[in-house]
Design an enzyme around this catalytic site. Structure first.
Site, PDB file in Angstrom:
ATOM      1  N   SER A 161       0.820  -1.211   0.000  1.00  0.00           N
ATOM      2  CA  SER A 161       0.000   0.000   0.000  1.00  0.00           C
ATOM      3  C   SER A 161       0.854   1.262   0.000  1.00  0.00           C
ATOM      4  O   SER A 161       0.431   2.297  -0.526  1.00  0.00           O
ATOM      5  CB  SER A 161      -0.957   0.002   1.192  1.00  0.00           C
ATOM      6  N   HIS A 171       1.261   4.805   5.071  1.00  0.00           N
ATOM      7  CA  HIS A 171       0.689   5.391   3.861  1.00  0.00           C
ATOM      8  C   HIS A 171       1.193   6.817   3.653  1.00  0.00           C
ATOM      9  O   HIS A 171       1.477   7.225   2.519  1.00  0.00           O
ATOM     10  CB  HIS A 171      -0.836   5.390   3.950  1.00  0.00           C
TER      11      HIS A 171
END
Length: 266
Positions: A126, A185
């Protein structure tokens, strides 16, 4: 509406070799982790990994996923942006960028986690998703400074600054997938902004084109084994004068190579 074919198969070109191979490899590693529980521990990046000189995890953590849904969501999210990047920059170049972006994001994660006294480990692609989506949004903002939300949500007339779209995506992900790593992230997104706005700086870390061409020459026998329908993008095939092409339908080309070169070709 967004045109998926622009991202999955830019200008009708076949799927990129590294992108395709990465998806297969991620699935393979996940399968092994289901057979051997301790296997994933060799990949998970913890805040102490950097300071314990466990440097292998700084580049390996994006390869391991902790659940089937974790793998599926990341695979679906990464395939478009990564295929787009690889087809416009070259396969080996993209491999170098994948490794560098993972390491830089990993360092950011470890340092900030240490400062905040966090102990949670991270794994999964991610971070790469945020890196390459952010890079694409920076380039897209040069074509269209504001992103019309009607392209995604019919009937919505609002727009947002294109270069800040990853921030909206970050907040949305944090709410919907509340157990995901907000810091991980964010680190990936920061690397994407560095790639998008700081190409000259990033070029210093990437081997020059002549070295990549030498690697391609040595690897030619292996490259020729790639199945039909999947393309290895050689550095000599990349036209740096093409500029960035929007992944939205019916939009023109804006050169992104003035001044300088495509990321990593100097």
């Amino acid at each position: 509406m967004i045109a998926p074919q622009r991202m999955l198969m830019p200008e009708g070109r076949p799927p990129a070799g590294l992108t395709t191979g990465l998806l297969i490899f991620l699935t393979f590693l996940f399968g092994i982790s289901q057979l051997y529980e301790d296997f994933k521990n060799h990949f998970v990046l913890t805040p102490n990994s950097l300071f314990d000189i466990d440097l292998g995890k700084l580049s390996l953590y994006p390869l391991m996923h902790l659940s089937y849904l974790h793998l599926v969501f990341n695979a679906l999210a990464i395939v478009g942006p990564l295929n787009n990047f690889e087809s416009s920059h070259g396969t080996i170049h993209t491999g170098v960028v994948l490794n560098l972006s993972a390491v830089i994001a990993g360092i950011i994660y470890c340092v900030v986690s240490r400062l905040l006294s966090l102990e949670t480990g991270v794994a999964g692609a991610s971070g790469w998703v945020f890196t390459f989506i952010t890079y694409l949004c920076v380039k897209e903002s040069q074509l269209y400074p504001r992103l019309e939300l009607s392209r995604f949500i019919p009937g919505v007339t609002q727009s947002i600054p294109t270069q800040f779209t990853p921030v909206v995506f970050l907040l949305f992900t944090a709410i919907v997938f509340f157990q995901s790593s907000f810091l991980g992230h964010t680190a990936g997104m920061i690397v994407g902004y560095i790639m998008g706005y700081g190409e000259t700086w990033f070029n210093i870390l990437i081997p020059p084109a002549w070295i990549i061409e030498k690697i391609e020459e040595k690897a030619d026998p292996l490259i020729n084994l790639i199945p039909f329908g999947i393309k290895f993008y050689r550095s000599t095939e990349i036209n740096t004068d093409d500029g960035y092409r929007s992944f939205f339908p019916g939009q023109e080309v804006l050169p992104t190579t003035t001044p300088g070169n495509v990321l990593g070709t100097a």
